[in-house]
Design a protein around this motif. Structure first.
Motif, PDB file in Angstrom:
ATOM      1  N   SER A  82     -18.740  72.815 130.502  1.00 23.69           N
ATOM      2  CA  SER A  82     -18.210  71.687 129.729  1.00 23.69           C
ATOM      3  C   SER A  82     -19.326  70.661 129.593  1.00 23.69           C
ATOM      4  CB  SER A  82     -17.016  71.033 130.440  1.00 23.69           C
ATOM      5  OG  SER A  82     -15.929  71.918 130.551  1.00 23.69           O
ATOM      6  N   ASP A  83     -19.339  69.935 128.487  1.00 26.22           N
ATOM      7  CA  ASP A  83     -20.359  68.903 128.310  1.00 26.22           C
ATOM      8  C   ASP A  83     -20.108  67.759 129.281  1.00 26.22           C
ATOM      9  OD1 ASP A  83     -19.140  66.322 126.773  1.00 26.22           O
ATOM     10  OD2 ASP A  83     -18.019  68.163 126.358  1.00 26.22           O
ATOM     11  N   LEU A  84     -21.187  67.145 129.737  1.00 20.95           N
ATOM     12  CA  LEU A  84     -21.058  66.087 130.734  1.00 20.95           C
ATOM     13  C   LEU A  84     -20.643  64.745 130.138  1.00 20.95           C
ATOM     14  CD1 LEU A  84     -21.428  66.049 133.859  1.00 20.95           C
ATOM     15  CD2 LEU A  84     -22.090  68.149 132.716  1.00 20.95           C
ATOM     16  N   TYR A  85     -20.621  64.630 128.827  1.00 17.64           N
ATOM     17  CA  TYR A  85     -20.096  63.392 128.250  1.00 17.64           C
ATOM     18  C   TYR A  85     -18.585  63.313 128.454  1.00 17.64           C
ATOM     19  CZ  TYR A  85     -24.597  62.509 126.090  1.00 17.64           C
ATOM     20  OH  TYR A  85     -25.932  62.245 125.893  1.00 17.64           O
ATOM     21  N   THR A  86     -17.929  64.469 128.499  1.00 11.04           N
ATOM     22  CA  THR A  86     -16.491  64.465 128.792  1.00 11.04           C
ATOM     23  C   THR A  86     -16.205  64.902 130.218  1.00 11.04           C
ATOM     24  OG1 THR A  86     -16.199  66.713 127.908  1.00 11.04           O
ATOM     25  CG2 THR A  86     -15.875  64.879 126.392  1.00 11.04           C
ATOM     26  N   PHE A  87     -17.057  65.733 130.804  1.00 14.64           N
ATOM     27  CA  PHE A  87     -16.854  66.118 132.202  1.00 14.64           C
ATOM     28  C   PHE A  87     -17.284  64.991 133.136  1.00 14.64           C
ATOM     29  CE2 PHE A  87     -17.856  68.281 136.214  1.00 14.64           C
ATOM     30  CZ  PHE A  87     -16.696  69.006 136.398  1.00 14.64           C
ATOM     31  N   GLY A  88     -18.211  64.152 132.683  1.00 13.31           N
ATOM     32  CA  GLY A  88     -18.566  62.969 133.457  1.00 13.31           C
ATOM     33  C   GLY A  88     -17.439  61.952 133.419  1.00 13.31           C
ATOM     34  N   TYR A  89     -17.516  60.990 134.302  1.00 16.97           N
ATOM     35  CA  TYR A  89     -16.475  59.963 134.373  1.00 16.97           C
ATOM     36  C   TYR A  89     -16.565  59.021 133.177  1.00 16.97           C
ATOM     37  CZ  TYR A  89     -16.423  61.453 139.271  1.00 16.97           C
ATOM     38  OH  TYR A  89     -16.357  62.195 140.424  1.00 16.97           O
ATOM     39  N   PHE A 105     -16.239  55.934 133.401  1.00 14.79           N
ATOM     40  CA  PHE A 105     -16.789  54.662 133.858  1.00 14.79           C
ATOM     41  C   PHE A 105     -18.282  54.726 134.161  1.00 14.79           C
ATOM     42  CE2 PHE A 105     -14.734  56.873 137.440  1.00 14.79           C
ATOM     43  CZ  PHE A 105     -15.813  57.053 138.301  1.00 14.79           C
ATOM     44  N   LYS A 106     -18.892  55.909 134.077  1.00 12.64           N
ATOM     45  CA  LYS A 106     -20.331  56.012 134.345  1.00 12.64           C
ATOM     46  C   LYS A 106     -20.993  56.858 133.266  1.00 12.64           C
ATOM     47  CE  LYS A 106     -23.854  57.447 137.686  1.00 12.64           C
ATOM     48  NZ  LYS A 106     -24.671  56.229 137.502  1.00 12.64           N
ATOM     49  N   PRO A 107     -21.836  56.262 132.443  1.00 14.69           N
ATOM     50  CA  PRO A 107     -22.454  57.005 131.350  1.00 14.69           C
ATOM     51  C   PRO A 107     -23.280  58.196 131.843  1.00 14.69           C
ATOM     52  CG  PRO A 107     -22.773  54.648 131.045  1.00 14.69           C
ATOM     53  CD  PRO A 107     -22.207  54.834 132.419  1.00 14.69           C
ATOM     54  N   TRP A 108     -23.215  59.276 131.074  1.00 19.96           N
ATOM     55  CA  TRP A 108     -24.070  60.439 131.325  1.00 19.96           C
ATOM     56  C   TRP A 108     -25.277  60.326 130.400  1.00 19.96           C
ATOM     57  CZ3 TRP A 108     -25.053  64.015 134.712  1.00 19.96           C
ATOM     58  CH2 TRP A 108     -25.850  65.110 134.345  1.00 19.96           C
ATOM     59  N   THR A 109     -26.482  60.511 130.942  1.00 14.76           N
ATOM     60  CA  THR A 109     -27.693  60.292 130.153  1.00 14.76           C
ATOM     61  C   THR A 109     -28.562  61.535 130.020  1.00 14.76           C
ATOM     62  OG1 THR A 109     -28.904  59.532 132.119  1.00 14.76           O
ATOM     63  CG2 THR A 109     -27.761  57.853 130.819  1.00 14.76           C
ATOM     64  N   GLY A 110     -28.112  62.653 130.587  1.00 15.82           N
ATOM     65  CA  GLY A 110     -28.909  63.870 130.525  1.00 15.82           C
ATOM     66  C   GLY A 110     -28.468  64.798 129.412  1.00 15.82           C
ATOM     67  N   TRP A 165     -22.414  52.461 125.432  1.00 12.20           N
ATOM     68  CA  TRP A 165     -21.927  52.666 124.068  1.00 12.20           C
ATOM     69  C   TRP A 165     -22.145  54.111 123.638  1.00 12.20           C
ATOM     70  CZ3 TRP A 165     -22.754  48.213 120.058  1.00 12.20           C
ATOM     71  CH2 TRP A 165     -22.276  47.020 120.600  1.00 12.20           C
ATOM     72  N   ILE A 166     -23.330  54.638 123.933  1.00 13.53           N
ATOM     73  CA  ILE A 166     -23.634  56.033 123.579  1.00 13.53           C
ATOM     74  C   ILE A 166     -22.634  56.971 124.237  1.00 13.53           C
ATOM     75  CG2 ILE A 166     -25.337  57.888 123.778  1.00 13.53           C
ATOM     76  CD1 ILE A 166     -27.521  55.722 123.675  1.00 13.53           C
ATOM     77  N   HIS A 167     -22.366  56.728 125.504  1.00 14.95           N
ATOM     78  CA  HIS A 167     -21.452  57.577 126.265  1.00 14.95           C
ATOM     79  C   HIS A 167     -20.072  57.602 125.606  1.00 14.95           C
ATOM     80  CE1 HIS A 167     -20.056  59.672 129.866  1.00 14.95           C
ATOM     81  NE2 HIS A 167     -19.025  58.836 129.937  1.00 14.95           N
ATOM     82  N   GLU A 168     -19.571  56.433 125.227  1.00 18.31           N
ATOM     83  CA  GLU A 168     -18.228  56.361 124.645  1.00 18.31           C
ATOM     84  C   GLU A 168     -18.198  56.948 123.238  1.00 18.31           C
ATOM     85  OE1 GLU A 168     -14.166  55.674 124.553  1.00 18.31           O
ATOM     86  OE2 GLU A 168     -15.607  55.691 126.217  1.00 18.31           O
ATOM     87  N   ILE A 169     -19.215  56.693 122.446  1.00 15.57           N
ATOM     88  CA  ILE A 169     -19.261  57.231 121.087  1.00 15.57           C
ATOM     89  C   ILE A 169     -19.326  58.752 121.114  1.00 15.57           C
ATOM     90  CG2 ILE A 169     -20.687  57.413 119.005  1.00 15.57           C
ATOM     91  CD1 ILE A 169     -21.493  54.450 119.534  1.00 15.57           C
ATOM     92  N   GLU A 177     -24.777  59.243 142.763  1.00 14.10           N
ATOM     93  CA  GLU A 177     -24.989  57.869 142.277  1.00 14.10           C
ATOM     94  C   GLU A 177     -23.683  57.090 142.247  1.00 14.10           C
ATOM     95  OE1 GLU A 177     -26.818  58.433 138.499  1.00 14.10           O
ATOM     96  OE2 GLU A 177     -28.751  59.079 139.341  1.00 14.10           O
ATOM     97  N   VAL A 178     -22.582  57.762 141.852  1.00 17.39           N
ATOM     98  CA  VAL A 178     -21.275  57.102 141.876  1.00 17.39           C
ATOM     99  C   VAL A 178     -20.931  56.674 143.302  1.00 17.39           C
ATOM    100  CG1 VAL A 178     -18.798  57.419 141.498  1.00 17.39           C
ATOM    101  CG2 VAL A 178     -20.437  58.312 139.833  1.00 17.39           C
TER     102      VAL A 178
END
Length: 500
Positions: free
Chosen positions: A70-77, A79-84, A247-251, A99-100
């Motif tokens: 699964s992509d980490l933009y949705t598998f990530g929380y 409340f914490k942006p995924w940047t990889g 913003w990137i994470h949410e978009i 880190e969380v």
């Protein structure tokens, strides 16, 4: 990154009490700890984890190439942006979880090496008593909890599912299960057979093919695969423009969720068209030398089982380049030198890897009881896939099957915290979901129907799971887009909640 666990325990014979006990320090448990810290800061809680560190799935599985499907933009929380990159390695996911833990000072709440064996609810005391074992020293531990938050996942971590095939003991090579990967396994220059065709096999095969003499994926039946670049173009463009990562994470998260929902809906509305698209994509990547009809055309509808994503088509590339191959057949028996197939053909192997899935574990294989009477969850009805009729002060995180697990973990986190705060404000010490008068006599269904989703682990363990009803409150709908609004709209004074 912090892995420091609080080890303080009550004196012998005494039970240390917590307002909330979270079971499991995987993606759901760490998320639950975050939500408690921020939404219920007055609660004393502990996270009990049976393994030696956090991570859950991403600590258990250590096979070559282990990564998310699964992509980490949705598998990530949320409340914490995924940047990889969207498809991440286990190491990257654990670093993110670490880190969380570090950023929210959660390490002081986590106790590793604590395996819960029994949990009994006392109606008089309005609390759970947990009997656990410190796995490092074998010492028994007793705790009590006002509320139990089950975040331990849904499969047995100690060992994977391994069918019994004739002749396994005769095999002179090495037989390993992907879930319990041995650290000393050197497959350089070896002939490898990987049994299975799901997400694990799709990861293991191209990873091992880089060093092995040859890798054969042996499957009883084919699986659907989707391919794509391990990158999100809009995310990279927004970073170039200097847009804030939150913003990137949410978009990107919303974009992916929208596209996933449309695709899942199409698999029900126009399954033949989706099937043809998936097979055309496979043919394009595999080239003319592979029999797609035999090896990559499943008998079921797309998304009736897990649809594995292979980033940059690495599985198809390994097959096209001849470093790996696929055989569709059934195992007759193991021989001294490999596997004899039902068709009469044989596969020579130095190493056989069983990527054959896992065993369902309902509530972590804990022996539950209510005032000493054994509790059978299969005799309960689920409330929105997270609470159960007749079971007080307990919530379970069971995520989505066609979307990222963590999406639901966040929704359940909000719900549990709202419920706990409502109980505090009203003086309630216990809450149990109960069928309302209008719900009595409704049709009861399996946890999920085979027509909806039918992987082997669910088929083998469906009889262990709670039942669902024919109304949305009594179902686990697998529909994030509706549940994100429905969970937020749950009234804590709804008659479905019996407080006492």
């Amino acid at each position: 990154m912090s892995e420091t666990a609080t080890r303080r325990s009550a004196a012998p014979g005494q039970a240390e009490h917590f307002d909330v006990v979270i079971v499991g320090a995987g993606i759901s448990g760490i998320g639950g700890a975050y939500h408690l810290t921020h939404q219920c800061p007055d609660r004393r809680f502990v996270v009990l984890e049976a393994q030696e560190s956090f991570g859950g799935t991403w600590l258990t599985h250590r096979y070559p190439g282990i990564r998310s499907d699964s992509d980490l933009y949705t598998f990530g929380y949320r409340f914490k942006p995924w940047t990889g990159t969207p498809i991440a390695t286990a190491e990257e996911i654990r670093r993110y979880m670490g880190e969380v833990i570090e950023e929210n000072d959660l390490g002081r709440h986590i106790r590793y090496g604590h395996r819960i064996e029994r949990a009994d609810w006392s109606e008089a005391a309005k609390r759970w008593t947990l009997e656990a074992v410190r796995t490092d020293i074998g010492e028994p531990v007793r705790l009590t909890a006002g509320f139990l938050w089950m975040c331990q996942g849904y499969y047995r971590h100690a060992a994977g599912y391994l069918p019994e095939w004739p002749g396994m003991a005769r095999f002179r090579g090495r037989l390993v299960h992907a879930q319990t990967w041995p650290e000393d396994l050197d497959y350089t220059g070896q002939r490898v057979v990987v049994i299975g065709s799901g997400a694990t096999a799709a990861t293991v095969v191209p990873a091992m093919a880089a060093r092995a003499a040859h890798v054969t994926m042996l499957q009883r039946s084919p699986t659907y695969f989707r391919t794509g670049r391990n990158a999100i173009e809009i995310a990279d463009e927004l970073r170039t423009l200097g847009v804030d990562e939150s913003w990137i994470h949410e978009i990107v998260r919303r974009k992916i969720l929208h596209e996933q929902a449309l695709f899942a809906e199409r698999t029900f509305r126009e399954p033949e068209k989706v099937r043809d698209e998936l097979l055309a994509n496979a043919r394009a990547h595999l080239g003319p030398g592979v029999d797609v009809d035999t090896h990559f055309t499943p008998r079921y509808r797309p998304w009736q089982q897990r649809l594995a994503f292979i980033p940059d088509a690495d599985l198809f590339v390994a097959i096209r380049e001849g470093r790996a191959s696929v055989v569709t057949d059934e195992i007759e028996e193991f021989t001294e030198s490999g596997i004899q197939l039902r068709s009469g053909a044989s596969l020579e192997a130095d190493i056989v890897v069983a990527a054959t899935g896992f065993d369902l574990s309902v509530m972590g294989d804990i022996a539950f009881s209510l005032d000493g009477e054994p509790l059978d969850f299969a005799r309960t009805v689920t409330y929105r896939g997270t609470m159960f009729t007749g079971v007080p002060n307990l919530a379970w995180v069971f995520g989505y099957l066609r979307a990222s697990w963590t999406l639901r973990a966040d929704l359940v986190g909000d719900f549990v915290c709202r419920l706990l705060n409502h109980m505090r404000d009203t003086g309630a010490r216990a809450v149990v979901p109960a069928l309302r008068p209008g719900d009595e006599g409704m049709a009861l269904l399996p946890w999920i129907t085979a027509e909806n989703f039918n992987p082997g682990y669910l088929a083998r363990g469906m009889h262990l799971l709670p039942r669902q009803g024919d109304r949305r409150e009594w179902q686990h709908t697998q529909d994030y887009w509706r549940e994100k609004d429905e969970f937020a709209a749950i009234r804590m004074d709804d008659p479905v909640f019996a407080y006492r």
